[in-house]
Design a protein around this motif. Structure first.
Motif, PDB file in Angstrom:
ATOM      1  N   PHE A   1       0.831  -1.205   0.000  1.00 12.84           N
ATOM      2  CA  PHE A   1       0.000   0.000   0.000  1.00 12.84           C
ATOM      3  C   PHE A   1       0.865   1.254   0.000  1.00 12.84           C
ATOM      4  CE2 PHE A   1      -3.179  -3.027   1.432  1.00 12.84           C
ATOM      5  CZ  PHE A   1      -4.339  -2.544   0.837  1.00 12.84           C
ATOM      6  N   LYS A   2       1.950   1.235   0.764  1.00 17.28           N
ATOM      7  CA  LYS A   2       2.793   2.420   0.849  1.00 17.28           C
ATOM      8  C   LYS A   2       3.610   2.624  -0.417  1.00 17.28           C
ATOM      9  CE  LYS A   2       4.658   3.545   4.780  1.00 17.28           C
ATOM     10  NZ  LYS A   2       3.792   4.614   5.287  1.00 17.28           N
ATOM     11  N   SER A   3       4.053   1.543  -1.021  1.00 14.15           N
ATOM     12  CA  SER A   3       4.909   1.665  -2.205  1.00 14.15           C
ATOM     13  C   SER A   3       4.114   2.014  -3.453  1.00 14.15           C
ATOM     14  CB  SER A   3       5.678   0.356  -2.424  1.00 14.15           C
ATOM     15  OG  SER A   3       6.495   0.057  -1.315  1.00 14.15           O
ATOM     16  N   PHE A   4       2.845   1.581  -3.515  1.00 11.67           N
ATOM     17  CA  PHE A   4       2.031   1.816  -4.717  1.00 11.67           C
ATOM     18  C   PHE A   4       0.774   2.606  -4.373  1.00 11.67           C
ATOM     19  CE2 PHE A   4       4.424  -2.111  -5.307  1.00 11.67           C
ATOM     20  CZ  PHE A   4       5.057  -1.883  -6.514  1.00 11.67           C
ATOM     21  N   ALA A   5       0.939   3.609  -3.507  1.00 12.85           N
ATOM     22  CA  ALA A   5      -0.204   4.420  -3.093  1.00 12.85           C
ATOM     23  C   ALA A   5      -0.860   5.125  -4.278  1.00 12.85           C
ATOM     24  CB  ALA A   5       0.235   5.445  -2.048  1.00 12.85           C
ATOM     25  N   ASP A   6      -0.048   5.612  -5.236  1.00 16.03           N
ATOM     26  CA  ASP A   6      -0.601   6.329  -6.386  1.00 16.03           C
ATOM     27  C   ASP A   6      -1.467   5.420  -7.257  1.00 16.03           C
ATOM     28  OD1 ASP A   6       0.721   8.557  -5.521  1.00 16.03           O
ATOM     29  OD2 ASP A   6       2.457   8.257  -6.824  1.00 16.03           O
ATOM     30  N   VAL A   7      -1.141   4.132  -7.268  1.00 12.16           N
ATOM     31  CA  VAL A   7      -1.898   3.181  -8.082  1.00 12.16           C
ATOM     32  C   VAL A   7      -3.156   2.702  -7.342  1.00 12.16           C
ATOM     33  CG1 VAL A   7      -1.821   0.932  -9.234  1.00 12.16           C
ATOM     34  CG2 VAL A   7       0.191   2.425  -9.258  1.00 12.16           C
ATOM     35  N   LEU A   8      -3.023   2.463  -6.045  1.00 12.60           N
ATOM     36  CA  LEU A   8      -4.113   1.883  -5.277  1.00 12.60           C
ATOM     37  C   LEU A   8      -5.149   2.916  -4.818  1.00 12.60           C
ATOM     38  CD1 LEU A   8      -2.075  -0.639  -3.092  1.00 12.60           C
ATOM     39  CD2 LEU A   8      -3.504  -1.143  -5.079  1.00 12.60           C
ATOM     40  N   ALA A   9      -4.723   4.169  -4.643  1.00 11.96           N
ATOM     41  CA  ALA A   9      -5.646   5.200  -4.158  1.00 11.96           C
ATOM     42  C   ALA A   9      -6.871   5.367  -5.061  1.00 11.96           C
ATOM     43  CB  ALA A   9      -4.917   6.531  -3.997  1.00 11.96           C
ATOM     44  N   PRO A  10      -6.705   5.434  -6.400  1.00 11.19           N
ATOM     45  CA  PRO A  10      -7.901   5.561  -7.256  1.00 11.19           C
ATOM     46  C   PRO A  10      -8.826   4.350  -7.183  1.00 11.19           C
ATOM     47  CG  PRO A  10      -5.916   6.189  -8.455  1.00 11.19           C
ATOM     48  CD  PRO A  10      -5.456   5.529  -7.187  1.00 11.19           C
ATOM     49  N   ILE A  11      -8.304   3.218  -6.714  1.00 14.07           N
ATOM     50  CA  ILE A  11      -9.134   2.014  -6.606  1.00 14.07           C
ATOM     51  C   ILE A  11      -9.946   2.037  -5.316  1.00 14.07           C
ATOM     52  CG2 ILE A  11      -9.086  -0.500  -6.416  1.00 14.07           C
ATOM     53  CD1 ILE A  11      -6.516  -0.474  -8.062  1.00 14.07           C
ATOM     54  N   PHE A  12      -9.306   2.405  -4.215  1.00  8.54           N
ATOM     55  CA  PHE A  12      -9.962   2.329  -2.906  1.00  8.54           C
ATOM     56  C   PHE A  12     -10.723   3.608  -2.547  1.00  8.54           C
ATOM     57  CE2 PHE A  12      -6.815  -1.063  -2.430  1.00  8.54           C
ATOM     58  CZ  PHE A  12      -7.612  -2.063  -1.893  1.00  8.54           C
ATOM     59  N   HIS A  13     -10.343   4.737  -3.123  1.00 11.79           N
ATOM     60  CA  HIS A  13     -11.044   5.983  -2.777  1.00 11.79           C
ATOM     61  C   HIS A  13     -12.532   5.927  -3.126  1.00 11.79           C
ATOM     62  CE1 HIS A  13     -12.335  10.218  -3.415  1.00 11.79           C
ATOM     63  NE2 HIS A  13     -11.767  10.340  -2.232  1.00 11.79           N
ATOM     64  N   PRO A  14     -12.914   5.467  -4.328  1.00 12.05           N
ATOM     65  CA  PRO A  14     -14.360   5.366  -4.619  1.00 12.05           C
ATOM     66  C   PRO A  14     -15.096   4.445  -3.648  1.00 12.05           C
ATOM     67  CG  PRO A  14     -13.075   5.188  -6.644  1.00 12.05           C
ATOM     68  CD  PRO A  14     -12.105   5.104  -5.510  1.00 12.05           C
ATOM     69  N   LEU A  15     -14.429   3.388  -3.199  1.00  9.63           N
ATOM     70  CA  LEU A  15     -15.050   2.478  -2.238  1.00  9.63           C
ATOM     71  C   LEU A  15     -15.312   3.186  -0.913  1.00  9.63           C
ATOM     72  CD1 LEU A  15     -15.964  -0.344  -1.376  1.00  9.63           C
ATOM     73  CD2 LEU A  15     -13.585  -0.870  -0.825  1.00  9.63           C
ATOM     74  N   MET A  16     -14.374   4.010  -0.488  1.00  2.00           N
ATOM     75  CA  MET A  16     -14.551   4.749   0.763  1.00  2.00           C
ATOM     76  C   MET A  16     -15.656   5.792   0.635  1.00  2.00           C
ATOM     77  SD  MET A  16     -10.688   5.259   2.237  1.00  2.00           S
ATOM     78  CE  MET A  16      -9.702   3.842   2.734  1.00  2.00           C
ATOM     79  N   VAL A  17     -15.688   6.472  -0.503  1.00  6.31           N
ATOM     80  CA  VAL A  17     -16.736   7.473  -0.722  1.00  6.31           C
ATOM     81  C   VAL A  17     -18.111   6.805  -0.740  1.00  6.31           C
ATOM     82  CG1 VAL A  17     -17.664   9.156  -2.357  1.00  6.31           C
ATOM     83  CG2 VAL A  17     -15.207   9.059  -1.945  1.00  6.31           C
ATOM     84  N   LYS A  18     -18.214   5.685  -1.418  1.00  8.38           N
ATOM     85  CA  LYS A  18     -19.478   4.947  -1.481  1.00  8.38           C
ATOM     86  C   LYS A  18     -19.897   4.477  -0.095  1.00  8.38           C
ATOM     87  CE  LYS A  18     -21.680   0.962  -3.717  1.00  8.38           C
ATOM     88  NZ  LYS A  18     -21.488  -0.157  -4.676  1.00  8.38           N
ATOM     89  N   SER A  19     -18.940   3.986   0.692  1.00  6.01           N
ATOM     90  CA  SER A  19     -19.242   3.527   2.044  1.00  6.01           C
ATOM     91  C   SER A  19     -19.758   4.667   2.913  1.00  6.01           C
ATOM     92  CB  SER A  19     -17.992   2.914   2.689  1.00  6.01           C
ATOM     93  OG  SER A  19     -17.538   1.803   1.954  1.00  6.01           O
ATOM     94  N   ALA A  20     -19.166   5.857   2.738  1.00  5.51           N
ATOM     95  CA  ALA A  20     -19.588   7.007   3.533  1.00  5.51           C
ATOM     96  C   ALA A  20     -20.977   7.491   3.118  1.00  5.51           C
ATOM     97  CB  ALA A  20     -18.564   8.138   3.387  1.00  5.51           C
ATOM     98  N   LEU A  21     -21.228   7.554   1.820  1.00  8.21           N
ATOM     99  CA  LEU A  21     -22.514   8.061   1.339  1.00  8.21           C
ATOM    100  C   LEU A  21     -23.658   7.090   1.624  1.00  8.21           C
ATOM    101  CD1 LEU A  21     -21.470   9.617  -2.098  1.00  8.21           C
ATOM    102  CD2 LEU A  21     -21.891  10.796   0.067  1.00  8.21           C
TER     103      LEU A  21
END
Length: 212
Positions: A20-40
Motif C-alpha cells: 500500500f505504501k509503495s504503490f499508493a498512487d496506483v491503489l488510491a484511485p481504486i480504494f477511494h471510490p469504495l470509501m466514498v461509497k461507504s460514507a454516502l
C-alpha cells in the motif's frame, strides 16, 4: 496510505502494508471510490468490521493463561484508514465535551498528565496539612464490555434508534452518527488457523482506530 506506519500487522487481507505504501498512487484511485461509497451509503464492507484476533502476553503473568494475555485485532489496513478518517471528525466533538480532568485519548492530555495530577493533589494536601484520599477503580475488560448503545445510536428491538447516546448528546450530525453506528453492526473476529468466524454484538476490539 503513506501516512500509515511501517510495522503494522495486517489482518485477513492479502496485500501487506508495504504494498500500500509503495504503490499508493496506483491503489488510491481504486480504494477511494469504495470509501466514498461507504460514507454516502452509510454501509461499509464486512471485511472492515472485523479482523484476526491475536494474543500478546502481558508484562507479568503466565503467558499460557488467557487472563495474562491481551487481545489485539489485526484489522484490514484499508478499513483502518477509513475508520481513522471518521475518528478525526468525531474526536474534536467529543474532546469539546470532555471534563478538564479527563485524561487519555485527548490531544495534549495523555494519561501521563493524570499521574501528575494525582501526585500534585496529594502533595498539596500534604503541604496544607489536609487529609487526601485517592480512589482507583480498574474497569475489567473495558474494551469488551463497552455498551455500544450508550455511545452510538444503535437500532433497538422496536426498530427505533436509541437517541440518548454520547454522540447525539454532543450534537454529532445525524449522518456521521449513523456512519459510526453502522460500523458496529455484524462485527466479527477470527482466530488464526481456525475456519470459524465469530460475530459479536457487545464491546469493541482494541487495535482499530475508533475503538482505541
Amino acid at each position: 496510505r503513506r501516512h500509515t506506519r511501517y510495522g503494522t500487522v495486517t489482518g485477513v487481507q492479502t496485500c501487506d502494508l508495504p504494498i500500500f505504501k509503495s504503490f499508493a498512487d496506483v491503489l488510491a484511485p481504486i480504494f477511494h471510490p469504495l470509501m466514498v461509497k461507504s460514507a454516502l451509503r452509510i454501509s461499509e464492507p464486512l471485511q472492515w468490521r472485523g479482523g484476526v484476533l491475536s494474543h500478546f502476553p502481558k508484562a507479568k503473568g503466565n503467558p499460557t493463561k488467557c487472563d495474562d494475555n491481551r487481545e489485539i485485532v489485526l484489522a484490514d489496513v484499508t478499513g483502518k484508514a477509513y475508520h481513522k478518517c471518521r475518528r478525526s471528525r468525531l474526536k474534536p466533538l467529543l474532546e469539546a465535551s470532555a471534563r478538564e480532568t479527563q485524561m487519555g485519548g485527548i490531544a495534549r492530555r495523555s494519561t501521563d498528565f493524570g499521574s501528575h495530577y494525582v501526585r500534585t493533589a496529594i502533595e498539596l494536601g500534604r503541604i496544607s496539612g489536609q487529609s487526601t484520599a485517592c480512589l482507583f477503580i480498574d474497569i475489567v475488560s473495558a474494551f469488551y464490555n463497552l455498551a455500544r448503545a450508550h455511545v452510538v445510536p444503535i437500532p433497538q428491538g422496536d426498530g427505533c434508534l436509541l437517541s440518548d447516546c454520547i454522540l447525539t448528546q454532543n450534537n454529532v450530525g445525524p449522518h456521521l452518527a449513523a456512519s459510526a453506528a453502522a460500523a458496529t453492526l455484524h462485527t466479527w473476529f477470527a482466530i488464526q488457523a481456525s475456519p470459524v468466524l465469530t460475530e459479536y454484538d457487545k464491546g469493541v476490539l482494541p487495535g482499530d482506530p475508533e475503538a482505541d
